[in-house]
Design an enzyme around this catalytic site. Sequence first.
Site, short mmCIF file in Angstrom:
data_model
loop_
_atom_site.label_atom_id
_atom_site.label_comp_id
_atom_site.label_asym_id
_atom_site.label_seq_id
_atom_site.Cartn_x
_atom_site.Cartn_y
_atom_site.Cartn_z
N LYS A 1 -72.06 -26.23 44.95
CA LYS A 1 -70.79 -26.40 44.24
C LYS A 1 -70.91 -27.51 43.20
O LYS A 1 -70.53 -27.35 42.05
CB LYS A 1 -69.69 -26.71 45.26
CG LYS A 1 -68.34 -26.89 44.64
CD LYS A 1 -67.26 -27.07 45.70
CE LYS A 1 -65.99 -27.54 45.01
NZ LYS A 1 -64.89 -27.77 45.92
N GLU B 1 -80.56 -32.52 48.66
CA GLU B 1 -81.40 -31.56 49.38
C GLU B 1 -81.64 -30.31 48.52
O GLU B 1 -82.77 -29.83 48.36
CB GLU B 1 -80.72 -31.12 50.69
CG GLU B 1 -80.62 -32.19 51.76
CD GLU B 1 -79.31 -32.96 51.70
OE1 GLU B 1 -78.70 -33.06 50.59
OE2 GLU B 1 -78.89 -33.49 52.74
N GLY C 1 -66.19 -26.22 49.66
CA GLY C 1 -67.54 -25.74 50.00
C GLY C 1 -67.57 -24.89 51.26
O GLY C 1 -68.16 -23.82 51.30
N ARG C 2 -66.90 -25.35 52.32
CA ARG C 2 -66.97 -24.63 53.60
C ARG C 2 -66.05 -23.41 53.62
O ARG C 2 -65.98 -22.71 54.63
CB ARG C 2 -66.67 -25.58 54.76
CG ARG C 2 -65.38 -26.37 54.63
CD ARG C 2 -65.32 -27.53 55.62
NE ARG C 2 -64.16 -28.39 55.43
CZ ARG C 2 -64.10 -29.41 54.58
NH1 ARG C 2 -65.14 -29.68 53.82
NH2 ARG C 2 -63.01 -30.15 54.47
N GLU D 1 -65.73 -30.63 59.81
CA GLU D 1 -65.64 -31.28 58.50
C GLU D 1 -64.18 -31.23 58.02
O GLU D 1 -63.75 -32.08 57.24
CB GLU D 1 -66.57 -30.59 57.47
CG GLU D 1 -66.87 -31.47 56.26
CD GLU D 1 -68.02 -30.96 55.40
OE1 GLU D 1 -69.16 -31.43 55.55
OE2 GLU D 1 -67.78 -30.07 54.56
N HIS E 1 -77.80 -19.02 80.66
CA HIS E 1 -79.03 -19.49 81.31
C HIS E 1 -79.40 -20.89 80.82
O HIS E 1 -80.55 -21.30 80.94
CB HIS E 1 -80.16 -18.49 81.05
CG HIS E 1 -79.83 -17.14 81.62
ND1 HIS E 1 -80.12 -16.78 82.91
CD2 HIS E 1 -79.16 -16.09 81.08
CE1 HIS E 1 -79.68 -15.55 83.13
NE2 HIS E 1 -79.07 -15.11 82.04
N LYS F 1 -74.82 -40.55 52.79
CA LYS F 1 -75.51 -40.13 51.55
C LYS F 1 -75.86 -41.35 50.71
O LYS F 1 -76.97 -41.47 50.18
CB LYS F 1 -74.60 -39.21 50.72
CG LYS F 1 -74.46 -37.80 51.22
CD LYS F 1 -73.63 -37.00 50.22
CE LYS F 1 -73.17 -35.67 50.79
NZ LYS F 1 -72.23 -34.97 49.94
O1 F6P Z 1 -72.11 -33.22 52.43
C1 F6P Z 1 -71.08 -32.33 52.68
C2 F6P Z 1 -70.92 -31.33 51.58
O2 F6P Z 1 -70.27 -31.91 50.53
C3 F6P Z 1 -70.19 -30.11 52.10
O3 F6P Z 1 -68.83 -30.26 52.10
C4 F6P Z 1 -70.71 -29.06 51.20
O4 F6P Z 1 -70.47 -27.79 51.73
C5 F6P Z 1 -72.16 -29.43 51.13
O5 F6P Z 1 -72.17 -30.83 51.13
C6 F6P Z 1 -72.93 -28.90 49.98
O6 F6P Z 1 -72.39 -29.29 48.76
P1 F6P Z 1 -72.77 -28.56 47.40
O7 F6P Z 1 -72.37 -27.14 47.52
O8 F6P Z 1 -72.03 -29.29 46.34
O9 F6P Z 1 -74.26 -28.67 47.23
#
Ligand code: F6P
Length: 527
Positions: free
Chosen positions: A188, A194, A246-247, A332, A363, A491
């Site tokens: 987003k 990452e 995002g979620r 979240e 199990h 972060k």
């Molecule tokens: O670190 C949490 C977050 O901001 C989430 O809310 C989001 O889904 C995820 O990181 C990834 O963010 P982006 O889509 O901006 O890479």
Amino acid sequence: MFETLKTLAKGLGDRRIEDLFADVGRADAFSLEALGMRFDYAKTQIDDDIRAALLDLAESRDVAVRRDAMFAGQKINETEGRAVLHTALRNLDARPVLVEGRDVMPGVLDTLARMEALANEIRGSDVTDVVNIGIGGSDLGPVMATLALAPYHDGPRCHFVSNVDGADIADTLRRCDPARTVFIIASKTFTTIETMTNAETAKRWLADKGVDEAGKFIALSSDVARAGAFGIPPERCFGFADWVGGRYSVWGPIGLSLMLAIGPEGFTAFLRGAEAMDRHFVEAPLAANMPVLLALVGIWHNQVLGHATRAVLPYDNRLSRLPAYLQQLEMESNGKGVGMDGAALPYDSGPIVWGEPGTNGQHAFYQLIHQGTRVVPCEFLVAAQGHEPDLRHHHDLLVANCLAQSEALMRGRSLDEARARVAGQFEGDELDRQARHRVFPGNRPSTTLIYPLLDPETLGKIVALYEHRVFVEGVILGINSYDQWGVELGKELATALGPLVRGEAGAGGKDGSTAALLRFAHTHKAT
Ligand code: F6P
């Protein structure tokens, strides 16, 4: 706020859930059938009085008013000054949705049409593998849904890389042919460390393999300019607005990998399912509203009875990532320590969500669920049919196990029953001792959601059901379910620690534990 409910809870005394079934109408009175699914909350302590008090609570917290405000595009995400309109992404009827007086639907439908055109192009090409690079909401939704809908896959293989641990992308790329692989960079913000690190590695991998990167990358982001700077041309960028969290984003561009796997028609069915749940949520009275009832059961168990966790237990192996998806969606969203007004919450925030598919969990951790000292409210999900016509006996066993677990949790096994079972094997004190180990306290609550078959439409309904449940719980708790400030501190500290880990700066100023861990990491670093 929970006084009436807490008084009712105290008044339960030693009443057992099982006893409530003396009322032969209980199963239907405490179940709701809607949209072809049945949500059963009869195996809880909720009775008429408790349900009435829970519904009063929902009324008093203006759940319906807040819901209508959300659908109307009001800026209910107050800490970020944003509307919350993931529902617009599945508004296939194109009913106008206004944000600051402008209908957002033409843009939504245009993006969907562009996604479909690209999906058809890729599905008709020689592309064999698609790698979605994203994390959190830009990963969990597509992974969960793609796994869930495996019987509908007729497109390229979809892989998902999320972790900054190089192991993730390395293990994935080993399975891909560079000439026939396409990368989706899903972020987003298009800044997440990452995702950007993995995206750069993918670029380098193509270059190392001598493959031109032109046409190999697609961007899914709210920041199309940043995607452009990464080298992805506008026609391969799919934007979405800041009113999609995002979620909550699997319904739009972030769902492209799912669309590639199951095709645009299947994806539309997924959206239709969610749209049907939206309509139900908006139109059904609170007492017959599935997301509202699911939320009220959650509030009863978590905030009123004080059970800190809830287990999500899909008896549907393809929903193996649903618990992980719901962990982000629920924790979240509602894992906040202050209310909308910034004051500390005077009650517990949303619960700890965890789970695994059945029967595997049986199990592993069900021992604790049945005999541990803490009560874990359980949420079972199961399909009436599976997708494997030749394996009906498997499915019968699956359903039997699911129903057996909720029955066992509720009934338990008394000391007398346990004694009777081991009476032939032991005597005297030893009989008593052995029997005690075989006692199940029972009286442990669970709900069950049963649906005909896990097809795209049903999955859409289930996911939207949980989204709205989170919303209702958030409104009742007075929480802003749509920000996530709690992820920021880690972060920031990770960014600051980067130079220390690389040995470019000393650990001065760090606490003793962090400094010692850094020393160990340096001592054992690869040379
Ligand atoms: O670190 C949490 C977050 O901001 C989430 O809310 C989001 O889904 C995820 O990181 C990834 O963010 P982006 O889509 O901006 O890479």
